[in-house]
Design an enzyme around this catalytic site. Structure first.
Site, mmCIF file in Angstrom:
data_model
loop_
_atom_site.group_PDB
_atom_site.id
_atom_site.type_symbol
_atom_site.label_atom_id
_atom_site.label_comp_id
_atom_site.label_asym_id
_atom_site.label_seq_id
_atom_site.Cartn_x
_atom_site.Cartn_y
_atom_site.Cartn_z
ATOM 1 N N THR A 22 0.831 -1.205 0.000
ATOM 2 C CA THR A 22 0.000 0.000 0.000
ATOM 3 C C THR A 22 0.863 1.252 0.000
ATOM 4 O O THR A 22 0.547 2.224 -0.686
ATOM 5 C CB THR A 22 -0.965 -0.009 1.202
ATOM 6 N N CYS A 23 1.965 1.233 0.741
ATOM 7 C CA CYS A 23 2.852 2.396 0.784
ATOM 8 C C CYS A 23 3.464 2.668 -0.591
ATOM 9 O O CYS A 23 3.547 3.818 -1.028
ATOM 10 C CB CYS A 23 3.949 2.203 1.827
ATOM 11 N N THR A 24 3.878 1.617 -1.279
ATOM 12 C CA THR A 24 4.431 1.785 -2.619
ATOM 13 C C THR A 24 3.381 2.340 -3.556
ATOM 14 O O THR A 24 3.640 3.285 -4.317
ATOM 15 C CB THR A 24 4.989 0.448 -3.147
#
Length: 156
Positions: free
Chosen positions: A48-50
């Site tokens: 999700t961060c990427t």
């Protein structure tokens, strides 16, 4: 122990100093005179961060046109953030809140001490250091690009 209440619009942004991907200190109050978006994220290299940071990378012109400097912050070490930044081609600042661990995330009210990570909190700070917009999402839920765009438009 999870952190206190996240900063809200009208709050003064804390004076935090973080290291960039080359170990150079960056002090938030040193950026006064220009607006900044401070985007906390849990971990480099995670799904999700990427997705979130690549979306910001691909729409960086929205921030540039609004004259807002984008700062992405996690509790990852400097070397991890540098490797991830190089892999993903990020051209905005990635900042390490590794040590003292979570100090900046705590100051913004988004540190999850039980898990040792920054929660997904974003803060738009004006040129005077006042928070003008903020959002904190639960684990695994990405922030919406449209919300950033609306916040940037509201800053003008």
């Amino acid at each position: 122990m999870t952190s206190s209440t996240p900063l809200r619009p009208g709050d003064v942004a804390p004076d935090v100093e973080l290291l960039d991907t080359h170990g150079t200190p960056l002090r938030l109050t040193g950026l006064r005179g220009g607006a900044v978006a401070v985007v906390f994220f849990p971990f480099a290299f995670s799904g999700t961060c990427t997705q979130e940071l690549c979306e910001l990378r691909d729409n960086l012109e929205d921030f540039e046109q609004a004259r807002v400097r984008l700062l992405a912050v996690s509790c990852d070490p400097v070397h991890t953030l540098r490797a991830w930044s190089e892999q993903q081609g990020f051209t905005f600042d990635l900042l390490s809140d590794f040590w003292p661990h979570g100090e900046a995330a705590s100051a913004f009210g988004v540190f999850d001490g039980d898990r040792g990570l920054a929660r997904r909190g974003s803060f738009l700070v004006d040129a005077d250091g006042i928070v003008r917009w903020s959002v904190v999402n639960p684990p695994g839920r990405a922030r919406e690009l449209g919300a950033y765009r609306a916040a940037l438009a509201g800053l003008a």
